[in-house]
Design a protein around this motif. Structure first.
Motif, PDB file in Angstrom:
ATOM      1  N   SER A   1       1.510  10.659   4.153  1.00 40.96           N
ATOM      2  CA  SER A   1       2.219  11.423   5.166  1.00 40.96           C
ATOM      3  C   SER A   1       2.661  10.695   6.511  1.00 40.96           C
ATOM      4  N   ARG A   2       1.557   9.358   6.519  1.00 40.77           N
ATOM      5  CA  ARG A   2       1.446   8.656   7.672  1.00 40.77           C
ATOM      6  C   ARG A   2       1.416   7.234   7.453  1.00 40.77           C
ATOM      7  N   ALA A   3       2.403   6.514   7.901  1.00 38.66           N
ATOM      8  CA  ALA A   3       2.291   4.926   7.711  1.00 38.66           C
ATOM      9  C   ALA A   3       1.070   4.366   8.149  1.00 38.66           C
ATOM     10  N   ASP A   4       0.561   4.752   9.505  1.00 39.43           N
ATOM     11  CA  ASP A   4      -0.542   4.308   9.934  1.00 39.43           C
ATOM     12  C   ASP A   4      -1.901   4.511   9.680  1.00 39.43           C
ATOM     13  N   ALA A   5      -1.829   5.282   8.583  1.00 41.07           N
ATOM     14  CA  ALA A   5      -3.263   5.690   7.992  1.00 41.07           C
ATOM     15  C   ALA A   5      -3.875   4.604   7.385  1.00 41.07           C
ATOM     16  N   LEU A   6      -5.510   4.624   7.796  1.00 39.60           N
ATOM     17  CA  LEU A   6      -6.334   3.626   7.340  1.00 39.60           C
ATOM     18  C   LEU A   6      -6.147   3.429   5.722  1.00 39.60           C
TER      19      LEU A   6
END
Ligand code: GRF
Length: 206
Positions: free
Chosen positions: A31-36
């Protein structure tokens, strides 16, 4: 399905490559493009799909998730630090599971994630904490419990030390639950979780 740092994903990948977990990850949905976790998934060569909650209205988000999952047609959907709610379509009933770093039904629900969980356990003075693997219904951290693993809360615990000890148990608990599914030994009967003894199979093997 994930939104965070991806330690859970890394553990599952490690167990799959070691041959101790019979599974294949067909897609990772974030749900997040910037998730590690997304970077980690790509490092493992996994297909990733980003459905950004913040760029969509709620219905679009729900439909995007369902479409991404349908496209991959998985046997089982595993939430692994997914911070949004996915309204589980009926066709996926009994095939969506989650892991939570506390002994549900306590210390779960919207906004109860990460260190907040362990802070709450310590503030409540609980002598024991742990983790829970459960089937997902349409509430946060809610649904029939598959298994739990416990840890003692130590007098000098901080949220970080308690969280680390709970996570050690998560590393064993989630693969154990997924393997039950993979072996066809687990099914939902209404609100009851039926787990067959080793060697017995009453659920269809995926
Ligand atoms: C884990 O503690 C899991 O129990 C919870 O979210 C956390 C995910 O951590 N649902 P990570 O993103 O896998 O590192």
């Amino acid at each position: 399905m994930l939104s965070g740092t991806g330690r859970t994903l890394v553990n599952l990948c490690a167990r799959i490559s070691a041959g101790s977990l019979t599974a294949r990850i067909v897609v990772v949905i974030s749900s997040r493009a910037d998730a590690l976790a997304v970077t980690r998934a790509r490092d493992f060569g996994l297909k990733t799909v980003i459905i950004e909650r913040r760029n969509m209205d709620s219905e679009e988000f729900q439909e995007g998730l369902s479409a991404a999952i349908d496209a991959a047609s998985p046997d089982l959907v595993c939430m692994a630090g997914f911070l949004s709610l996915w309204r589980v379509p009926k066709r996926f009933a009994g095939r969506v599971i989650n892991i939570h770093p506390a002994l549900l039904p306590d210390f779960g629900g919207r906004g109860m994630y990460g260190e907040r969980v362990h802070r709450a356990v310590l503030a409540a003075g609980r002598p024991v904490s742990g983790c829970t693997v459960h089937y997902c219904d349409n509430e946060y951290d809610h649904g029939p419990i598959i298994l739990q693993r416990r840890v003692k809360v130590e007098p000098n615990d901080t949220p970080a030390t308690l969280g680390a000890r709970v996570f050690e148990q998560e590393l064993a608990a989630y693969p154990e639950a997924i393997q039950l599914f993979s072996d066809g030994r687990i099914r939902l009967d209404g609100a009851n979780v039926i787990i067959d003894p080793p060697g017995h199979v009453s659920a269809p093997k995926p």
